[in-house]
Design a protein around this motif. Structure first.
Motif, PDB file in Angstrom:
ATOM      1  N   SER A 183      -6.024   2.847 -11.896  1.00  0.00           N
ATOM      2  CA  SER A 183      -4.939   2.911 -13.286  1.00  0.00           C
ATOM      3  C   SER A 183      -3.610   2.274 -12.358  1.00  0.00           C
ATOM      4  O   SER A 183      -3.032   1.766 -13.330  1.00  0.00           O
ATOM      5  CB  SER A 183      -5.009   4.897 -13.655  1.00  0.00           C
ATOM      6  OG  SER A 183      -3.523   4.997 -11.765  1.00  0.00           O
ATOM      7  N   ALA A 184      -3.175   2.085 -11.441  1.00  0.00           N
ATOM      8  CA  ALA A 184      -2.546   2.211 -10.617  1.00  0.00           C
ATOM      9  C   ALA A 184      -2.557   0.477 -10.081  1.00  0.00           C
ATOM     10  O   ALA A 184      -1.674  -0.120 -10.315  1.00  0.00           O
ATOM     11  CB  ALA A 184      -1.259   2.203  -9.652  1.00  0.00           C
ATOM     12  N   GLY A 185      -3.913  -0.344 -10.105  1.00  0.00           N
ATOM     13  CA  GLY A 185      -4.193  -1.232  -9.246  1.00  0.00           C
ATOM     14  C   GLY A 185      -3.292  -1.689  -7.938  1.00  0.00           C
ATOM     15  O   GLY A 185      -3.402  -2.451  -7.253  1.00  0.00           O
ATOM     16  N   GLU A 186      -3.039  -0.308  -7.428  1.00  0.00           N
ATOM     17  CA  GLU A 186      -2.621  -0.384  -6.097  1.00  0.00           C
ATOM     18  C   GLU A 186      -3.265   0.511  -4.679  1.00  0.00           C
ATOM     19  O   GLU A 186      -3.663   1.647  -5.361  1.00  0.00           O
ATOM     20  CB  GLU A 186      -1.214  -0.023  -6.194  1.00  0.00           C
ATOM     21  CG  GLU A 186      -0.239  -0.622  -7.038  1.00  0.00           C
ATOM     22  CD  GLU A 186       1.492  -0.176  -6.580  1.00  0.00           C
ATOM     23  OE1 GLU A 186       2.131  -0.867  -7.085  1.00  0.00           O
ATOM     24  OE2 GLU A 186       1.702   1.155  -7.050  1.00  0.00           O
ATOM     25  N   MET A 187      -2.604  -0.078  -3.311  1.00  0.00           N
ATOM     26  CA  MET A 187      -3.510   1.146  -2.295  1.00  0.00           C
ATOM     27  C   MET A 187      -2.065   2.133  -2.056  1.00  0.00           C
ATOM     28  O   MET A 187      -1.242   0.934  -2.032  1.00  0.00           O
ATOM     29  CB  MET A 187      -3.419  -0.307  -1.562  1.00  0.00           C
ATOM     30  CG  MET A 187      -4.486   0.953  -0.341  1.00  0.00           C
ATOM     31  SD  MET A 187      -5.125  -0.735   0.680  1.00  0.00           S
ATOM     32  CE  MET A 187      -6.772  -0.764   0.114  1.00  0.00           C
ATOM     33  N   LYS A 188      -2.257   3.066  -1.775  1.00  0.00           N
ATOM     34  CA  LYS A 188      -0.777   4.059  -2.291  1.00  0.00           C
ATOM     35  C   LYS A 188      -0.979   4.324  -0.215  1.00  0.00           C
ATOM     36  O   LYS A 188      -2.149   4.717   0.400  1.00  0.00           O
ATOM     37  CB  LYS A 188      -1.508   5.596  -2.723  1.00  0.00           C
ATOM     38  CG  LYS A 188      -1.171   5.185  -4.078  1.00  0.00           C
ATOM     39  CD  LYS A 188       0.781   4.550  -4.474  1.00  0.00           C
ATOM     40  CE  LYS A 188       0.691   3.894  -5.535  1.00  0.00           C
ATOM     41  NZ  LYS A 188       1.676   3.345  -5.809  1.00  0.00           N
ATOM     42  N   ARG A 215     -11.798  -1.258   0.422  1.00  0.00           N
ATOM     43  CA  ARG A 215     -11.429  -2.605  -0.184  1.00  0.00           C
ATOM     44  C   ARG A 215     -10.121  -3.580   1.540  1.00  0.00           C
ATOM     45  O   ARG A 215      -9.366  -2.818   1.634  1.00  0.00           O
ATOM     46  CB  ARG A 215     -10.829  -2.873  -0.994  1.00  0.00           C
ATOM     47  CG  ARG A 215      -9.335  -2.370  -1.477  1.00  0.00           C
ATOM     48  CD  ARG A 215      -9.044  -2.277  -2.757  1.00  0.00           C
ATOM     49  NE  ARG A 215      -9.934  -1.613  -4.285  1.00  0.00           N
ATOM     50  CZ  ARG A 215     -10.704  -1.933  -4.460  1.00  0.00           C
ATOM     51  NH1 ARG A 215     -10.279  -2.911  -5.932  1.00  0.00           N
ATOM     52  NH2 ARG A 215     -11.014  -0.770  -5.527  1.00  0.00           N
ATOM     53  N   PRO A 216     -10.096  -4.806   1.817  1.00  0.00           N
ATOM     54  CA  PRO A 216      -9.042  -5.260   2.509  1.00  0.00           C
ATOM     55  C   PRO A 216      -7.596  -4.930   1.913  1.00  0.00           C
ATOM     56  O   PRO A 216      -6.977  -4.492   1.127  1.00  0.00           O
ATOM     57  CB  PRO A 216      -9.246  -7.029   2.408  1.00  0.00           C
ATOM     58  CG  PRO A 216     -10.277  -7.219   1.383  1.00  0.00           C
ATOM     59  CD  PRO A 216     -10.931  -5.732   0.171  1.00  0.00           C
ATOM     60  N   LEU A 217      -7.260  -4.846   2.527  1.00  0.00           N
ATOM     61  CA  LEU A 217      -5.282  -4.177   2.602  1.00  0.00           C
ATOM     62  C   LEU A 217      -4.475  -5.532   1.710  1.00  0.00           C
ATOM     63  O   LEU A 217      -4.599  -6.338   1.657  1.00  0.00           O
ATOM     64  CB  LEU A 217      -4.817  -3.811   3.848  1.00  0.00           C
ATOM     65  CG  LEU A 217      -5.207  -2.949   4.660  1.00  0.00           C
ATOM     66  CD1 LEU A 217      -4.081  -2.514   5.754  1.00  0.00           C
ATOM     67  CD2 LEU A 217      -5.242  -1.704   3.963  1.00  0.00           C
ATOM     68  N   ILE A 221       0.913  -3.516   3.390  1.00  0.00           N
ATOM     69  CA  ILE A 221       0.812  -3.094   3.490  1.00  0.00           C
ATOM     70  C   ILE A 221       1.091  -2.368   5.356  1.00  0.00           C
ATOM     71  O   ILE A 221       1.657  -1.673   5.334  1.00  0.00           O
ATOM     72  CB  ILE A 221      -0.851  -2.599   2.987  1.00  0.00           C
ATOM     73  CG1 ILE A 221      -0.773  -2.662   1.580  1.00  0.00           C
ATOM     74  CG2 ILE A 221      -1.150  -1.178   3.810  1.00  0.00           C
ATOM     75  CD1 ILE A 221      -0.393  -1.186   0.963  1.00  0.00           C
ATOM     76  N   LYS A 222       0.946  -3.464   5.662  1.00  0.00           N
ATOM     77  CA  LYS A 222       0.747  -2.780   7.560  1.00  0.00           C
ATOM     78  C   LYS A 222       2.033  -2.817   7.783  1.00  0.00           C
ATOM     79  O   LYS A 222       2.848  -1.604   8.459  1.00  0.00           O
ATOM     80  CB  LYS A 222       0.096  -3.538   7.731  1.00  0.00           C
ATOM     81  CG  LYS A 222      -1.377  -3.996   8.259  1.00  0.00           C
ATOM     82  CD  LYS A 222      -2.674  -4.420   9.171  1.00  0.00           C
ATOM     83  CE  LYS A 222      -3.578  -4.422   9.705  1.00  0.00           C
ATOM     84  NZ  LYS A 222      -3.893  -4.853  10.729  1.00  0.00           N
ATOM     85  N   GLU A 223       2.987  -3.824   6.998  1.00  0.00           N
ATOM     86  CA  GLU A 223       4.365  -3.821   7.329  1.00  0.00           C
ATOM     87  C   GLU A 223       4.782  -2.344   6.574  1.00  0.00           C
ATOM     88  O   GLU A 223       6.125  -1.766   8.024  1.00  0.00           O
ATOM     89  CB  GLU A 223       4.924  -5.202   7.229  1.00  0.00           C
ATOM     90  CG  GLU A 223       4.346  -6.134   7.557  1.00  0.00           C
ATOM     91  CD  GLU A 223       3.028  -6.716   7.293  1.00  0.00           C
ATOM     92  OE1 GLU A 223       2.680  -7.654   7.794  1.00  0.00           O
ATOM     93  OE2 GLU A 223       2.607  -6.123   6.176  1.00  0.00           O
ATOM     94  N   LYS A 224       4.860  -1.868   6.130  1.00  0.00           N
ATOM     95  CA  LYS A 224       4.834  -0.779   5.694  1.00  0.00           C
ATOM     96  C   LYS A 224       4.905   0.544   5.892  1.00  0.00           C
ATOM     97  O   LYS A 224       5.960   1.213   6.266  1.00  0.00           O
ATOM     98  CB  LYS A 224       4.698  -0.575   4.124  1.00  0.00           C
ATOM     99  CG  LYS A 224       5.202   0.544   3.043  1.00  0.00           C
ATOM    100  CD  LYS A 224       4.338   0.644   1.584  1.00  0.00           C
ATOM    101  CE  LYS A 224       5.589   1.682   0.962  1.00  0.00           C
ATOM    102  NZ  LYS A 224       4.473   1.644  -0.128  1.00  0.00           N
TER     103      LYS A 224
END
Length: 554
Positions: A183-188, A215-217, A221-224
């Motif tokens: 629903s957010a279209g995001e990886m958390k 799925r691929p990051l 995301i890695k930096e966060k």
């Protein structure tokens, strides 16, 4: 001195810690480092031997006869290194050992506490693996997830470990989940942040994050994660879902997991040789044949209950350039609706092991169907015992022939306890367990497959072929092609007037490896291919192949 890697998990269970640990072992072995892997399981059972397969999946049996978690099967298959009872530790076994010491007076009247007595026992078990197997690296998987109350003593023990053996000799690896929110279209990343926070609250700062995702990051995301979890960005490793668990080492190699681990442990970098593993994965994606194999069991609602059987089939199929569809068949359904409804069209049939009378008559009916319809058949442990029952009932015509395990007052108990087992009451650890020798009769199917006179296989059973009926069954056409070296115990039976009909009292599936499939499984899958080709059952328009879903294992 050995180096130590500790693999913890966060957010959810069944995230793949065992596969990550086994994959790291494979990558280190490809660099000519020796490894041993152990599992610390937080449940209070002494071992999983008396646990329901629905609760815990299959019980993997080591060569020295330990009943262990199924992850030890992954360890062996990925690293091609034998595990032992030292490689499986549970809360129950730890407390049992500590209480035994207390009863002997080993603690000199002192108060026994979680710290230091329980944690010291845990650390001693880890050191014992390093001392007895002398590996370059000991990888330890901690069962459960961070935050579980049952895991706290194990986490405290491994926290102390870095202080005990030196900072550069220990690496903490945390496997965690990055969920995708549609629903957010995001990886958390928040679940991972909280999991690392929980781990740090008990004094463990992860050195490497292995992030499971579907799925691929997304960029950044890695930096966060590096910023919020205090882990260098190069130590944030992505582990996406794969079509096969055997792809995971190659994915983690591309992500740099082994190189990061070696740097953190201050071990020399070596060039990996993954060519054989790469070839294996490539063969999986280019099958020449397609076959359908029915597995008739009573735990089919949880496929992990037959994990090693499935992997044994997979290893053989890869070697033979075949893809296979598993038709899961409930033996209880066969009891109520007949074998033909569920088994017609299968290219081969397996009846694996199990315990308890539920579904046994359905297994017997499935074996009769395989025998009479000339369908390749492989029986494993209880599968062999059921094939003896089937033959005794339908060919030898022995009235009320059955196993004394299921029908204690059977008139003809063709499967029975050995005399020395008659007074056994406890269930756990009282069976014939582990590696035992078997002498193969020449000029038999077993001899042609093994090409050895004496073989060694793993057992997990209590009841045996009743020798009082041996001559009678042999006179009716059965063949005993493998026995214990003294000839007393029946290990392999086969039916010569059949394309492939073989059953074993032991569990060959535990010894199969991706690079060296077990000869019985290889022969069985080859027979299935020939059966398929002879019937012209597979064509581009009617092939029935299950598309493998992304692998999710514990």
């Amino acid at each position: 001195m050995a180096k130590f890697v500790f693999v913890t998990g966060g957010v959810v269970s069944s995230i793949g810690k065992g596969i990550v640990a086994a994959s790291l072992g494979r990558l280190l072995k490809s660099r000519d480092y020796s490894v041993s892997i152990l599992k610390l399981d937080p449940y209070i059972n002494v071992d999983p031997g008396t646990m329901s397969p629905f609760q815990h999946g299959e019980v993997f049996v080591t060569a020295d006869g330990a009943e262990t978690d199924l992850d030890l099967g992954h360890y062996e298959r990925f690293t091609d290194t034998l595990m032992s009872r030292l490689n499986s530790v549970t809360t129950g076994s730890i407390y049992q050992a500590v209480l035994n010491k207390e009863r002997r007076g080993d603690y000199m009247g002192g108060t026994v506490q979680v710290i230091p007595h329980i944690t010291n026992e845990i650390k001693e078990r880890i050191h014992r693996v390093a001392k007895n197997t002398n590996p370059d690296v000991v990888i330890t998987e901690i069962g459960g997830t961070v935050g579980d109350i049952e895991s706290l003593p194990f986490l405290e023990a491994i926290r102390q470990f870095r202080k005990d053996v030196g900072r550069n000799n220990v690496l903490y690896m945390h496997v965690t989940l990055l969920p995708w929110i549609p629903s957010a279209g995001e990886m958390k990343t928040k679940p991972t942040q909280h999991s690392v926070k929980e781990l740090r609250s008990i004094g463990i700062q992860p050195d490497i994050l292995v992030c499971r995702c579907d799925r691929p990051l997304q960029p950044g995301i890695k930096e966060k994660l590096s910023e919020f979890c205090d882990v260098p960005v190069e130590s944030v490793i992505t582990s996406p879902d794969a079509n096969s668990i055997y792809e995971v080492p190659l994915i983690l190699e591309q992500e740099g997991l082994a190189n990061q681990s070696l740097d953190l442990l201050q071990l020399p970098q070596r060039e990996p040789d993954l060519s054989q593993w790469q070839t294996l994965v490539e063969r999986m994606h280019r099958p020449i044949h397609q076959v359908e194999i029915a597995i008739v069991g009573k735990y089919i609602r949880l496929s992990d209950a037959y994990l090693s059987v499935v992997e044994g089939l997979r290893h053989a199929a890869i070697a033979l350039g075949s893809e296979f569809n598993i038709r899961w068949v409930s033996s209880e359904d066969i009891e109520t609706e007949g074998a033909e409804k569920f088994l017609a069209g299968a290219n081969a049939i397996i009846v694996p092991g199990g315990f308890g009378i539920r579904g046994v008559d359905g297994k017997v009916a499935a074996i009769e169907y395989a025998r009479t319809q000339k369908i390749p058949f492989l029986g494993l442990c209880l599968g062999m015992q059921c094939s003896v029952i089937e033959w005794a009932q339908n060919i030898a015509l022995l009235e009320d022939a059955h196993s004394a395990e299921f029908v204690p007052n059977a008139r003809n108990p063709v499967i029975n306890l050995l005399p020395e087992q008659q007074d056994v009451v406890d269930l756990g650890g009282t069976m014939r367990l582990g590696m035992c020798p078997c002498r193969i009769l020449p000029n038999t199917l077993a001899a042609s497959l093994y090409e050895e006179e004496v073989i060694y296989e793993r057992h997990r059973h209590r009841y045996e072929f009743n020798n009082a009926y041996r001559n009678l069954l042999l006179d009716t056409g059965y063949m005993i092609s493998g026995t214990s070296p003294d000839g007393r115990l029946v290990e392999i039976i086969e039916y010569p007037d059949h394309p492939f009909f073989l059953a074993t009292q032991f569990h060959p599936e535990f010894s199969s490896r991706p690079s060296t499939p077990h000869p019985l499984f290889k022969g069985f899958v080859q027979a299935a291919i020939e059966q398929c080709q002879s019937e012209d059952a597979i064509s581009p328009t009617n092939a029935s192949i299950i598309q493998q879903s992304p692998v999710q294992v514990s």
